[in-house]
Design a protein around this motif. Sequence first.
Motif, mmCIF file in Angstrom:
data_model
loop_
_atom_site.group_PDB
_atom_site.id
_atom_site.type_symbol
_atom_site.label_atom_id
_atom_site.label_comp_id
_atom_site.label_asym_id
_atom_site.label_seq_id
_atom_site.Cartn_x
_atom_site.Cartn_y
_atom_site.Cartn_z
ATOM 1 N N ALA A 1 70.264 19.167 3.509
ATOM 2 C CA ALA A 1 68.899 19.039 4.010
ATOM 3 C C ALA A 1 67.881 19.111 2.880
ATOM 4 O O ALA A 1 66.723 18.751 3.055
ATOM 5 C CB ALA A 1 68.612 20.124 5.038
ATOM 6 N N GLU A 2 68.326 19.581 1.726
ATOM 7 C CA GLU A 2 67.436 19.789 0.589
ATOM 8 C C GLU A 2 67.643 18.753 -0.510
ATOM 9 O O GLU A 2 66.706 18.384 -1.225
ATOM 10 C CB GLU A 2 67.684 21.188 0.016
ATOM 11 N N PHE A 3 68.891 18.295 -0.667
ATOM 12 C CA PHE A 3 69.236 17.398 -1.770
ATOM 13 C C PHE A 3 69.985 16.174 -1.251
ATOM 14 O O PHE A 3 70.949 16.318 -0.491
ATOM 15 C CB PHE A 3 70.109 18.122 -2.808
ATOM 16 N N LYS A 4 69.558 15.008 -1.669
ATOM 17 C CA LYS A 4 70.265 13.783 -1.320
ATOM 18 C C LYS A 4 71.606 13.763 -2.043
ATOM 19 O O LYS A 4 71.675 13.998 -3.249
ATOM 20 C CB LYS A 4 69.427 12.567 -1.723
ATOM 21 N N CYS A 5 72.676 13.497 -1.303
ATOM 22 C CA CYS A 5 74.037 13.470 -1.874
ATOM 23 C C CYS A 5 74.274 14.716 -2.730
ATOM 24 O O CYS A 5 74.474 14.615 -3.952
ATOM 25 C CB CYS A 5 74.271 12.213 -2.705
ATOM 26 N N PRO A 6 74.255 15.903 -2.126
ATOM 27 C CA PRO A 6 74.284 17.152 -2.909
ATOM 28 C C PRO A 6 75.545 17.356 -3.731
ATOM 29 O O PRO A 6 75.503 18.074 -4.729
ATOM 30 C CB PRO A 6 74.145 18.236 -1.841
ATOM 31 N N ASP A 7 76.664 16.760 -3.339
ATOM 32 C CA ASP A 7 77.897 16.936 -4.104
ATOM 33 C C ASP A 7 78.061 15.890 -5.201
ATOM 34 O O ASP A 7 79.058 15.899 -5.923
ATOM 35 C CB ASP A 7 79.110 16.908 -3.165
ATOM 36 N N THR A 8 77.091 14.988 -5.318
ATOM 37 C CA THR A 8 77.089 14.006 -6.404
ATOM 38 C C THR A 8 76.283 14.563 -7.568
ATOM 39 O O THR A 8 75.147 15.021 -7.387
ATOM 40 C CB THR A 8 76.456 12.680 -5.947
ATOM 41 N N ILE A 9 76.859 14.555 -8.756
ATOM 42 C CA ILE A 9 76.165 15.043 -9.942
ATOM 43 C C ILE A 9 75.405 13.872 -10.556
ATOM 44 O O ILE A 9 76.009 12.923 -11.071
ATOM 45 C CB ILE A 9 77.133 15.637 -10.981
ATOM 46 N N ASP A 10 74.098 13.916 -10.499
ATOM 47 C CA ASP A 10 73.239 12.852 -11.014
ATOM 48 C C ASP A 10 72.350 13.443 -12.094
ATOM 49 O O ASP A 10 71.360 14.118 -11.806
ATOM 50 C CB ASP A 10 72.396 12.264 -9.873
ATOM 51 N N LEU A 11 72.696 13.192 -13.354
ATOM 52 C CA LEU A 11 71.981 13.811 -14.462
ATOM 53 C C LEU A 11 70.561 13.284 -14.610
ATOM 54 O O LEU A 11 69.787 13.819 -15.427
ATOM 55 C CB LEU A 11 72.748 13.619 -15.772
ATOM 56 N N THR A 12 70.195 12.265 -13.839
ATOM 57 C CA THR A 12 68.827 11.751 -13.872
ATOM 58 C C THR A 12 68.045 12.168 -12.622
ATOM 59 O O THR A 12 66.946 11.679 -12.388
ATOM 60 C CB THR A 12 68.820 10.215 -13.984
ATOM 61 N N ARG A 13 68.595 13.071 -11.831
ATOM 62 C CA ARG A 13 67.930 13.492 -10.592
ATOM 63 C C ARG A 13 66.542 14.059 -10.893
ATOM 64 O O ARG A 13 66.380 14.903 -11.759
ATOM 65 C CB ARG A 13 68.791 14.545 -9.879
ATOM 66 N N GLN A 14 65.564 13.601 -10.111
ATOM 67 C CA GLN A 14 64.193 14.078 -10.263
ATOM 68 C C GLN A 14 63.850 15.040 -9.118
ATOM 69 O O GLN A 14 64.518 15.081 -8.098
ATOM 70 C CB GLN A 14 63.225 12.886 -10.246
ATOM 71 N N GLY A 15 62.749 15.787 -9.288
ATOM 72 C CA GLY A 15 62.284 16.677 -8.233
ATOM 73 C C GLY A 15 63.330 17.683 -7.807
ATOM 74 O O GLY A 15 63.531 17.915 -6.616
ATOM 75 N N ASN A 16 63.981 18.300 -8.759
ATOM 76 C CA ASN A 16 65.138 19.160 -8.508
ATOM 77 C C ASN A 16 64.671 20.578 -8.153
ATOM 78 O O ASN A 16 64.448 21.415 -9.026
ATOM 79 C CB ASN A 16 66.016 19.182 -9.759
ATOM 80 N N ARG A 17 64.551 20.863 -6.866
ATOM 81 C CA ARG A 17 64.027 22.160 -6.403
ATOM 82 C C ARG A 17 65.155 23.185 -6.219
ATOM 83 O O ARG A 17 65.240 23.858 -5.198
ATOM 84 C CB ARG A 17 63.256 21.979 -5.094
ATOM 85 N N HIS A 18 66.009 23.288 -7.201
ATOM 86 C CA HIS A 18 67.120 24.235 -7.074
ATOM 87 C C HIS A 18 66.625 25.670 -7.212
ATOM 88 O O HIS A 18 65.516 25.922 -7.698
ATOM 89 C CB HIS A 18 68.204 23.935 -8.111
ATOM 90 N N ILE A 19 67.464 26.613 -6.756
ATOM 91 C CA ILE A 19 67.120 28.035 -6.897
ATOM 92 C C ILE A 19 68.190 28.759 -7.717
ATOM 93 O O ILE A 19 68.546 29.899 -7.429
ATOM 94 C CB ILE A 19 66.912 28.714 -5.531
ATOM 95 N N ALA A 20 68.677 28.080 -8.745
ATOM 96 C CA ALA A 20 69.701 28.702 -9.596
ATOM 97 C C ALA A 20 69.217 30.014 -10.205
ATOM 98 O O ALA A 20 70.023 30.900 -10.498
ATOM 99 C CB ALA A 20 70.117 27.730 -10.704
ATOM 100 N N PHE A 21 67.901 30.141 -10.415
ATOM 101 C CA PHE A 21 67.337 31.370 -10.980
ATOM 102 C C PHE A 21 66.691 32.247 -9.917
ATOM 103 O O PHE A 21 65.894 33.133 -10.219
ATOM 104 C CB PHE A 21 66.307 31.026 -12.056
ATOM 105 N N GLY A 22 67.038 32.020 -8.661
ATOM 106 C CA GLY A 22 66.445 32.775 -7.584
ATOM 107 C C GLY A 22 65.148 32.152 -7.123
ATOM 108 O O GLY A 22 64.838 30.991 -7.427
ATOM 109 N N TYR A 23 64.355 32.950 -6.404
ATOM 110 C CA TYR A 23 63.126 32.435 -5.808
ATOM 111 C C TYR A 23 62.221 33.619 -5.458
ATOM 112 O O TYR A 23 62.700 34.729 -5.240
ATOM 113 C CB TYR A 23 63.454 31.633 -4.546
ATOM 114 N N GLY A 24 60.931 33.351 -5.408
ATOM 115 C CA GLY A 24 59.998 34.380 -4.974
ATOM 116 C C GLY A 24 59.656 35.378 -6.065
ATOM 117 O O GLY A 24 59.821 35.097 -7.264
ATOM 118 N N PRO A 25 59.180 36.573 -5.697
ATOM 119 C CA PRO A 25 58.731 37.560 -6.685
ATOM 120 C C PRO A 25 59.798 37.960 -7.697
ATOM 121 O O PRO A 25 59.477 38.343 -8.821
ATOM 122 C CB PRO A 25 58.321 38.762 -5.814
ATOM 123 N N HIS A 26 61.090 37.873 -7.285
ATOM 124 C CA HIS A 26 62.163 38.265 -8.196
ATOM 125 C C HIS A 26 62.789 37.077 -8.929
ATOM 126 O O HIS A 26 63.898 37.194 -9.460
ATOM 127 C CB HIS A 26 63.259 39.016 -7.434
#
Length: 380
Positions: A303-328
């Motif tokens: 629901a967040e990423f188009k073709c989420p299991d496809t690795i696209d090194l040119t993907r734009q608008g990458n709203r990932h939360i690998a570093f968390g989210y919010g105040p922390h």
Amino acid sequence: MAPTANGDPHAAIARVHGMPHIFYSPFNTRDGRGTWVITRARDQRKVLEDIETFSSHRSIFSSALGEDWPMIPLELQPPAHGIFRALLDPLFTPRRVMALERNVRKQASALIDLIARMSTSCDVMKDFAIPFTVDVYLGVMGLSNSRSDVLIRWVSDLLHGNGVKRTEAAQSIVNFIDEVAAMRRKQPAADFMTFVVRAQVESRSLTNEEVRGIGVLFLIAGLDTVAAALGFDLAYLARNPEDQELLRREPDRIALAVEELLRAYSTVQIIRVATKDVDFEGVSIRKGDLVSCATMIANRDPAEFKCPDTIDLTRQGNRHIAFGYGPHLCLGANLARREIAIGVHEWLARIPTFRIKEGTAPITHGGHVFGVQNLILTWS
């Protein structure tokens, strides 16, 4: 999740998107406790930004010593969290990180040059990723890398060991942080710990416990996770020579590629504890329940990423939360991004086309921090 040769724990865990959007996993922590698992990215963001309902204070480190003090600012609640976050944020601005870049690049290139001179293959985690992140940490602390090997052992025992080994490692880390703090009180320098021991909050100096809580978080948070990310990135490039060649040919793409690899191979499962009974998206969560926001699940949300299991090194608008989210949101995210990008850049600049060595198989694992071991790369 058990270690698997040639396994892909990220793809495996992404299958939960075919399950209920919140479910209970009965054995999901080191001590065997269960957690509610939040699968949708938008729901994880709700949890992570509501730090009054979903607390990060779990004494993750100090509990290994049978104690109860927070890593700072991660395990603080408002208003203390905001006070300490405001104190420490200026240390990790993009400008401050850029000032560190020359030394970070020097540390990466020195390690890779040594590898290239010695052989045409290496164990990436042992020979490069882990020593590199430890050397960066020591450099920021204003210390030489003479203690690199012992720090590597302590962090490994703390994060991946059990029982006595874990307790001994935790105590050794506390002793190390206290020792560096004491040294910088007597012999100040232009480094991280000098800033901390001289800092003031609300017109007072920091207590010894507060200095320790900051120092421990800086050590723990930046080593295993960044090293793991580098390992997954180089494993991906070893298996995908077209993308490896793309980044060699156009190194300016590396920063964007790192964002996609952070999304696809996120390493951290974030766990919070409910501070009160709450109805969350139709699920009754009770005070004291643990709630898991696994970044590797959210970052494969269709629901967040188009073709989420496809690795696209040119993907734009990458709203990932690998570093968390919010105040922390990870305090050191800017530094981590640059470490990873520099590590990949210097590796590609110094090592010719590489692949996974025939007859070997990387061991990947899930858990609170996903990782890879036995990643043997070879080149001609």
